[in-house]
Design a protein around this motif. Sequence first.
Motif, PDB file in Angstrom:
ATOM      1  N   ASP A   6     -13.522 -56.381 -47.374  1.00 10.93           N
ATOM      2  CA  ASP A   6     -12.917 -57.001 -46.194  1.00 10.93           C
ATOM      3  C   ASP A   6     -11.648 -56.272 -45.763  1.00 10.93           C
ATOM      4  OD1 ASP A   6     -14.929 -58.835 -46.291  1.00 10.93           O
ATOM      5  OD2 ASP A   6     -13.665 -60.548 -46.805  1.00 10.93           O
ATOM      6  N   THR A   7     -10.826 -55.859 -46.725  1.00  8.56           N
ATOM      7  CA  THR A   7      -9.589 -55.161 -46.352  1.00  8.56           C
ATOM      8  C   THR A   7      -9.887 -53.749 -45.848  1.00  8.56           C
ATOM      9  OG1 THR A   7      -9.210 -54.531 -48.666  1.00  8.56           O
ATOM     10  CG2 THR A   7      -8.059 -56.483 -47.841  1.00  8.56           C
ATOM     11  N   GLN A   8     -10.895 -53.101 -46.416  1.00 10.61           N
ATOM     12  CA  GLN A   8     -11.281 -51.782 -45.907  1.00 10.61           C
ATOM     13  C   GLN A   8     -11.729 -51.895 -44.455  1.00 10.61           C
ATOM     14  OE1 GLN A   8     -14.308 -50.384 -48.561  1.00 10.61           O
ATOM     15  NE2 GLN A   8     -12.877 -49.974 -50.214  1.00 10.61           N
TER      16      GLN A   8
ATOM     17  N   GLU B 274     -10.916 -51.667 -38.546  1.00  9.00           N
ATOM     18  CA  GLU B 274     -11.030 -52.426 -37.304  1.00  9.00           C
ATOM     19  C   GLU B 274      -9.725 -52.393 -36.509  1.00  9.00           C
ATOM     20  OE1 GLU B 274     -12.981 -56.639 -36.050  1.00  9.00           O
ATOM     21  OE2 GLU B 274     -11.487 -56.694 -37.656  1.00  9.00           O
ATOM     22  N   GLY B 275      -8.587 -52.452 -37.207  1.00  5.13           N
ATOM     23  CA  GLY B 275      -7.290 -52.358 -36.535  1.00  5.13           C
ATOM     24  C   GLY B 275      -7.114 -51.021 -35.832  1.00  5.13           C
TER      25      GLY B 275
ATOM     26  N   ALA C  28      -1.310 -50.449 -36.741  1.00  8.73           N
ATOM     27  CA  ALA C  28      -2.298 -51.394 -36.218  1.00  8.73           C
ATOM     28  C   ALA C  28      -3.287 -51.790 -37.313  1.00  8.73           C
ATOM     29  CB  ALA C  28      -3.032 -50.789 -35.026  1.00  8.73           C
ATOM     30  N   GLY C  29      -3.696 -50.828 -38.144  1.00 13.76           N
ATOM     31  CA  GLY C  29      -4.587 -51.126 -39.262  1.00 13.76           C
ATOM     32  C   GLY C  29      -3.932 -52.042 -40.279  1.00 13.76           C
ATOM     33  N   GLU C  30      -2.662 -51.806 -40.562  1.00 10.57           N
ATOM     34  CA  GLU C  30      -1.938 -52.637 -41.528  1.00 10.57           C
ATOM     35  C   GLU C  30      -1.781 -54.066 -41.021  1.00 10.57           C
ATOM     36  OE1 GLU C  30       1.599 -50.329 -41.882  1.00 10.57           O
ATOM     37  OE2 GLU C  30       0.685 -48.896 -43.265  1.00 10.57           O
TER      38      GLU C  30
ATOM     39  N   THR D  81      -5.021 -55.867 -41.312  1.00  6.80           N
ATOM     40  CA  THR D  81      -5.328 -56.173 -42.708  1.00  6.80           C
ATOM     41  C   THR D  81      -4.542 -57.388 -43.190  1.00  6.80           C
ATOM     42  OG1 THR D  81      -5.867 -53.875 -43.161  1.00  6.80           O
ATOM     43  CG2 THR D  81      -5.327 -55.240 -45.057  1.00  6.80           C
ATOM     44  N   VAL D  82      -3.280 -57.481 -42.818  1.00 10.29           N
ATOM     45  CA  VAL D  82      -2.472 -58.651 -43.200  1.00 10.29           C
ATOM     46  C   VAL D  82      -3.087 -59.929 -42.624  1.00 10.29           C
ATOM     47  CG1 VAL D  82      -0.234 -59.776 -42.857  1.00 10.29           C
ATOM     48  CG2 VAL D  82      -0.339 -57.379 -43.554  1.00 10.29           C
ATOM     49  N   GLU D  83      -3.521 -59.867 -41.370  1.00 11.56           N
ATOM     50  CA  GLU D  83      -4.157 -61.035 -40.756  1.00 11.56           C
ATOM     51  C   GLU D  83      -5.428 -61.428 -41.519  1.00 11.56           C
ATOM     52  OE1 GLU D  83      -4.738 -59.836 -36.717  1.00 11.56           O
ATOM     53  OE2 GLU D  83      -2.585 -59.975 -36.242  1.00 11.56           O
ATOM     54  N   ARG D  84      -6.213 -60.431 -41.928  1.00 12.43           N
ATOM     55  CA  ARG D  84      -7.450 -60.718 -42.668  1.00 12.43           C
ATOM     56  C   ARG D  84      -7.134 -61.279 -44.042  1.00 12.43           C
ATOM     57  NH1 ARG D  84     -11.436 -63.183 -43.873  1.00 12.43           N
ATOM     58  NH2 ARG D  84     -13.147 -62.177 -44.957  1.00 12.43           N
TER      59      ARG D  84
END
Length: 95
Positions: A6-8, A13-14, A52-54, A57-60
């Motif tokens: 999920d984090t990958q 996705e970000g 944007a990716g980070e 990832t925090v939101e996920r």
Amino acid sequence: MNIDTDTQWSYWEGIKKFESKYHDYLQGQIGNPEGPTKPNKKYYDPRESMRAGEVNTVERLDQCFADLKCTNILGLGEVSEPSNVLEPRRGGLPV
């Protein structure tokens, strides 16, 4: 749920969303929808897409923790906003 996968995906996705949002700005060093002589440095700077990716990832991870019911379980109460951090750097893009 597989948090590693999920984090990958959320990181990718970000970056993907960033590219979609700023696609027209990422076609060259100079020239964008704002004008033919406008620079694009703040858009093609790799730190912006990584950020944007980070953020994604925090939101996920927040969603994962909520799904696993492991938020606010230590009895520490609500977490206050940190006061010892720097604001976003001047001129940075909103994510």
